[in-house]
Structures are given as structure tokens and as C-alpha cells.
Write a protein that holds these residues in place. Sequence first.
Motif, PDB file in Angstrom:
ATOM      1  N   GLU A  52      -6.986  -8.964   4.400  1.00 22.87           N
ATOM      2  CA  GLU A  52      -6.054  -8.579   5.457  1.00 22.87           C
ATOM      3  C   GLU A  52      -4.680  -9.223   5.269  1.00 22.87           C
ATOM      4  O   GLU A  52      -3.885  -9.297   6.212  1.00 22.87           O
ATOM      5  CB  GLU A  52      -6.620  -8.970   6.830  1.00 22.87           C
TER       6      GLU A  52
ATOM      7  N   GLU B  69      -7.899   1.188   0.317  1.00 22.95           N
ATOM      8  CA  GLU B  69      -8.065   2.428   1.093  1.00 22.95           C
ATOM      9  C   GLU B  69      -7.160   3.537   0.576  1.00 22.95           C
ATOM     10  O   GLU B  69      -7.544   4.716   0.579  1.00 22.95           O
ATOM     11  CB  GLU B  69      -7.812   2.141   2.571  1.00 22.95           C
TER      12      GLU B  69
ATOM     13  N   ALA C 158       0.816  -1.221   0.000  1.00 24.77           N
ATOM     14  CA  ALA C 158       0.000   0.000   0.000  1.00 24.77           C
ATOM     15  C   ALA C 158       0.846   1.266   0.000  1.00 24.77           C
ATOM     16  O   ALA C 158       0.482   2.261  -0.639  1.00 24.77           O
ATOM     17  CB  ALA C 158      -0.942  -0.016   1.199  1.00 24.77           C
ATOM     18  N   ASP C 159       1.982   1.265   0.706  1.00 28.18           N
ATOM     19  CA  ASP C 159       2.809   2.474   0.736  1.00 28.18           C
ATOM     20  C   ASP C 159       3.429   2.756  -0.632  1.00 28.18           C
ATOM     21  O   ASP C 159       3.630   3.923  -1.000  1.00 28.18           O
ATOM     22  CB  ASP C 159       3.877   2.380   1.826  1.00 28.18           C
TER      23      ASP C 159
ATOM     24  N   GLN D  28      -2.208  -7.210   0.746  1.00 33.67           N
ATOM     25  CA  GLN D  28      -2.722  -5.959   1.344  1.00 33.67           C
ATOM     26  C   GLN D  28      -3.912  -5.396   0.564  1.00 33.67           C
ATOM     27  O   GLN D  28      -3.963  -4.213   0.231  1.00 33.67           O
ATOM     28  CB  GLN D  28      -1.613  -4.916   1.455  1.00 33.67           C
TER      29      GLN D  28
ATOM     30  N   ARG E  54      -7.064  -4.712   1.450  1.00 34.67           N
ATOM     31  CA  ARG E  54      -7.784  -3.622   2.116  1.00 34.67           C
ATOM     32  C   ARG E  54      -6.960  -2.341   2.129  1.00 34.67           C
ATOM     33  O   ARG E  54      -7.473  -1.250   1.805  1.00 34.67           O
ATOM     34  CB  ARG E  54      -8.155  -4.019   3.547  1.00 34.67           C
ATOM     35  N   LYS E  55      -5.700  -2.456   2.487  1.00 34.40           N
ATOM     36  CA  LYS E  55      -4.861  -1.258   2.588  1.00 34.40           C
ATOM     37  C   LYS E  55      -4.692  -0.585   1.230  1.00 34.40           C
ATOM     38  O   LYS E  55      -4.742   0.655   1.135  1.00 34.40           O
ATOM     39  CB  LYS E  55      -3.500  -1.621   3.178  1.00 34.40           C
ATOM     40  N   CYS E  56      -4.503  -1.370   0.181  1.00 34.93           N
ATOM     41  CA  CYS E  56      -4.361  -0.787  -1.156  1.00 34.93           C
ATOM     42  C   CYS E  56      -5.669  -0.129  -1.602  1.00 34.93           C
ATOM     43  O   CYS E  56      -5.658   0.970  -2.184  1.00 34.93           O
ATOM     44  CB  CYS E  56      -3.941  -1.854  -2.160  1.00 34.93           C
TER      45      CYS E  56
END
Length: 373
Positions: free
Chosen positions: A178, A189, A152-153, A183, A185-187
Motif C-alpha cells: 500500500e 492491479e 500505477a497510472d 504502489q 498493489r495498484k501496479c
Amino acid sequence: MAYLGENIPKLGFGLMRLPMIGQDIDIEQTKQMVDLFLEKGFTYFDTAYGYNNGKSEAAIKEALVDRYPRDKFQLATKLPAWAGPKTAEEAQNMFWTSLERTGAGYFDFYLLHNLGDNRTQSFYDYNIWGFLAEQKEKGLIKHLGFSFHDKADVLDDLLNRHPDMEFVQLQINYADWESDSVQSRKCYEVARKHNKPVIIMEPVKGGSLASIPDSIAGIFKEANPNTSVASWAVRFAASLDGIIAVLSGMSNLDQMKDNLSYMQDFKPLTDDERKVIAKVQKALEDVPRIPCTNCQYCTKGCPANIAIPNILNALNTYLVYNNLQGARHNYMFATRGSGKASTCYTCGQCEGACPQHIEIMEHLKKAAELIEA
């Protein structure tokens, strides 16, 4: 507030796993699938320069472009700058080749293909960002974005550097929601934070979520015996906000009919259905697997340059889902540009660096035997 692709029906026809007769795409069955897809009101088709060695783009010309008015569908394809070209001219020519093979005249959605890890640098080396922006100005591309497989970062950094990208394509499914490596969900978001609509790929995790262990599939069947296991995965993805389309790589007419049966009159998941999926997620987490957290400590001193976490993740596809084809597909991408499992020197540095105390060398040996073929 309206967003790009809001009015596109949410099931997309992924053209990576088309029906085959031997080594060739079954064009007649593909035509039947295209006809039914359009008949039921769906319009989004997704291919790529490299799918089936270019046969996918040629097939969609014959099955779709040559048979329907151009304004009745959206066609997307992708440019993989990391996949072999040695010069900027060769990389940029992939665009013209796709345009010729599809006969589409223009692309509704065009993507830089599979950004992430060391693949991203090729798009800078060959000035693909600028080249595709020029094609968009000429009207050959209506909407420009990229597909992505990384953390995600990294996605956040890319969208900060390229705010002109109109959308992103992400691997999202309930099993990877999760995941430390995918990732999902994180991506998702991050994309929404940047106000980018999302195209979802791998909603059924390469077919793995259609063939989960019977004991876990029974959770879905108990909740609703009349729906397919795969339908839960597609509806999970389609229930998210800001979605352009959820791509399903349909391989035959029966898969197409199943997807259309619940997506034609799509209803988002209810709270009770979300609880069922949460129960399945927990059950899948409890299935024995290699406990790799993708920390990358094992790779830093590997003399064979083996992408160990990616190979272990591919092996988990087989161990958890019994999906040999999916595991081999994941392995192929995991080892692109790096050492294969069979090149392991058994020096042991990876095991000494692993905080999870994984028997990495033994798992690499198993991967070489099972999924390297």
C-alpha cells in the motif's frame, strides 16, 4: 484460462546478488547453487546487462549455459537504455553484448529495463521498442516485456501504448503493498487489468524484510517458529494470481536452501497467515520514519535538481529496517541523473513547499553522511 509462464515453477533465481570473493563472483558456489536449483525442479534465471558490471551475465554462462541443455531452463536479461549510451547504435548493441556474454543463443524472456520517471524516454529516443520487436521476430527473443518502477497510472499508459508487451516485472512485497511511492498493489492491479502476467522483483525488499526489527519478527516466529522471516515475504508474493516467477536474489547456498525448503512444495498463504502478515504490516507502519508522501512539491523549484522523495525513501530503508546496504543501493538509483543529497544549497524552498512540514534539509544532510558513500 492459461497464461504465459503458468507452468514455470514460481521461484526464480535473481542473479544480481551472487556470492562474491572480493570483487569477483564466486563461480564455484554459484555452480553449486545453480545445480541445486535445477535439481529441485526450478528453471527461471534472471540477470541484466548491468548486474555486477556485466559479470553476472558472464557468470551465468559459466555456471549454467555451458553446463546444461538449453531447453532445461529459462534465461531472462534486460536492456537499460538510460544507462550511458549516447546513440541508438550503442543502446541496441547492449542486446548483442548480452547475447555474447551469456552464450545463450536466445533469451526466453527479455526486458526493457527499469522503465519509469525520466528513464523511459531513452527507449523511445533509441528506438528500443522497435529494435527488440525485430529480434523477437528473428527468434532471438521468445517473450518480450519490461521491468517498471513508477506509479500505477504511468504503467497503465505504457500498457495502453504497448499492448504487444507480453509481461511486466514489478516490485511487489507486503511492505510496499500500500506504499504511496512504490504502489505495489495498484501496479499489480493495472497489470492484471491488461491481462499481463507478472514477474515479481524485490519480494524481500532488497533483503530488508529478512532483517526487520526483532520485535516485529517475533510476530512471525510466534505464528510459526520453524520458518524464516524471509519465507513469509516470498510466499506473500507467490500467492498472487497470474505470476510467472518470484525472483529472489540469493547470495549464498544457505539462502538457496531456505528458499527451496518452502517453495519446492509451495502452498499459498492461508487466511490465518494473511492475518499474521497484516499484523506485521501494521507494526512496520508504526516504526518511526520520514513521513514523505512523494507528492513531488519539493522538487519543482530545487536548484540542484535533487530527487528528494526518492532520497528520503532510500533513507527510510535504513531508518526502518536498519538495512544500510539496501539503503545505499536505493540511493544509487535515486540519484542517477539527478543531484545528490550533498549538493543541497540549503535554500529552503523544498521545506516551504512540503505539506508534511518535513525537515528536508536536515534529512538530506543525514543521507549524505550515511548512505551517499
